[in-house]
Design a protein around this motif. Structure first.
Motif, short mmCIF file in Angstrom:
data_model
loop_
_atom_site.label_atom_id
_atom_site.label_comp_id
_atom_site.label_asym_id
_atom_site.label_seq_id
_atom_site.Cartn_x
_atom_site.Cartn_y
_atom_site.Cartn_z
N GLU A 150 1.06 -1.53 0.17
CA GLU A 150 -0.11 0.71 0.41
C GLU A 150 1.27 1.26 -0.12
N LYS A 153 -9.45 0.98 -3.67
CA LYS A 153 -8.66 0.02 -3.40
C LYS A 153 -10.18 -1.00 -3.73
N TYR A 212 -7.04 -4.79 -4.48
CA TYR A 212 -6.65 -4.51 -2.99
C TYR A 212 -6.89 -5.72 -1.93
N TYR A 251 -1.77 -4.71 -3.24
CA TYR A 251 -2.28 -4.71 -4.69
C TYR A 251 -1.84 -5.73 -5.37
#
Length: 258
Positions: A70, A216, A243, A250
């Motif tokens: 992230e 996300k 995500y 990811y």
């Protein structure tokens, strides 16, 4: 007779080993060769990224892609720096048609205007060796529209074209999907590009906008496939951009290799 009985009955330690094996998850999944093989992580933004190859129960590669943390979306450089991040494939596990992956960060996007001119990532899954990509040269970006760089129709999926202005040194020419949502007056989120050089397929490229990643997503889509491929092997029938909240990272995957 007593000797026979004694030899037929395992010693206590043997019994314990038998019980342990019976309870072992390895025994329960004997013959299951599903696994995930990871490449060496590299710095990416303020995080890290690595390649992955995933296999099914028979040990066959069914997906190849990249995973990044992230934090990778933080601290990305300005447009003038245009960095590229090289990711090598896992050292172990089955080989795929992908030789290496290069992530290109496009802070200001790129042409065509009002389509891809937003911050986004180009995830280049190269089918050729790194040394070959370094030899890709063009006199101008317009060369992609010339006959010398137009791939045969059977190497292009239906709806894909190679327009002028998509020839990029150390990459190739880019084939765009004219049926994609971003060419139907919808915002660009994720799309799939095919790349060529001298009429040979050289890369498969998911492109994903920064804003879409920050949402996300849990996204998957079919991959349009050409009639034939320049390089023998298994190619994706789908791709995904996800995500993963549990691991806070990811993944961008080429899936359903066949």
């Amino acid at each position: 007779m007593k000797t026979l009985q004694a030899s037929a009955r395992p010693a206590p330690l043997v019994w314990l080993a038998v019980v342990a094996l019976a309870a072992s998850p390895l025994l329960a999944s004997a013959g299951d060769l599903s696994a995930t093989y990871r490449g060496k992580p590299v710095p990416f933004g303020q995080g890290r990224a690595h390649t992955e190859v995933r296999t099914d129960a028979a040990g066959k590669a069914v997906a190849v892609g990249i995973v990044f943390s992230e934090q990778a979306l933080a601290g990305l450089p300005a447009a003038t720096m245009a960095p590229a991040y090289l990711l090598r494939m896992p050292a172990t596990g089955p080989r795929t048609v992908v030789d290496h992956v290069v992530i290109n960060w496009e802070a200001a996007g790129h042409p065509p205007p009002k389509v891809y001119d937003v911050p986004h990532f180009d995830f280049h899954f190269y089918l050729v060796k790194r040394a070959e990509t370094k030899r890709v040269r063009f006199g101008s970006d317009a060369e992609s529209g010339e006959a010398s760089q137009q791939p045969p129709a059977e190497l292009l999926p239906a709806g894909y074209v190679v327009p002028p202005g998509t020839a990029v040194p150390m990459m190739g020419v880019h084939a765009i999907n004219t049926q994609a949502a971003e060419f139907q007056q919808q915002p660009f989120t994720a799309t799939l590009i095919y790349g060529y050089y001298n009429k040979v397929q050289t890369f498969i490229e998911p492109m994903v906008s920064l804003s879409f990643l920050l949402s996300k997503p849990a996204f998957s889509a079919p991959v349009p496939r050409p009639a034939i491929y320049s390089k023998a092997g298994s190619y994706p029938a789908g791709y995904s951009v996800n995500y993963r909240p549990a691991s806070k990272d990811y993944e961008v995957m080429l899936e359903a290799l066949q």
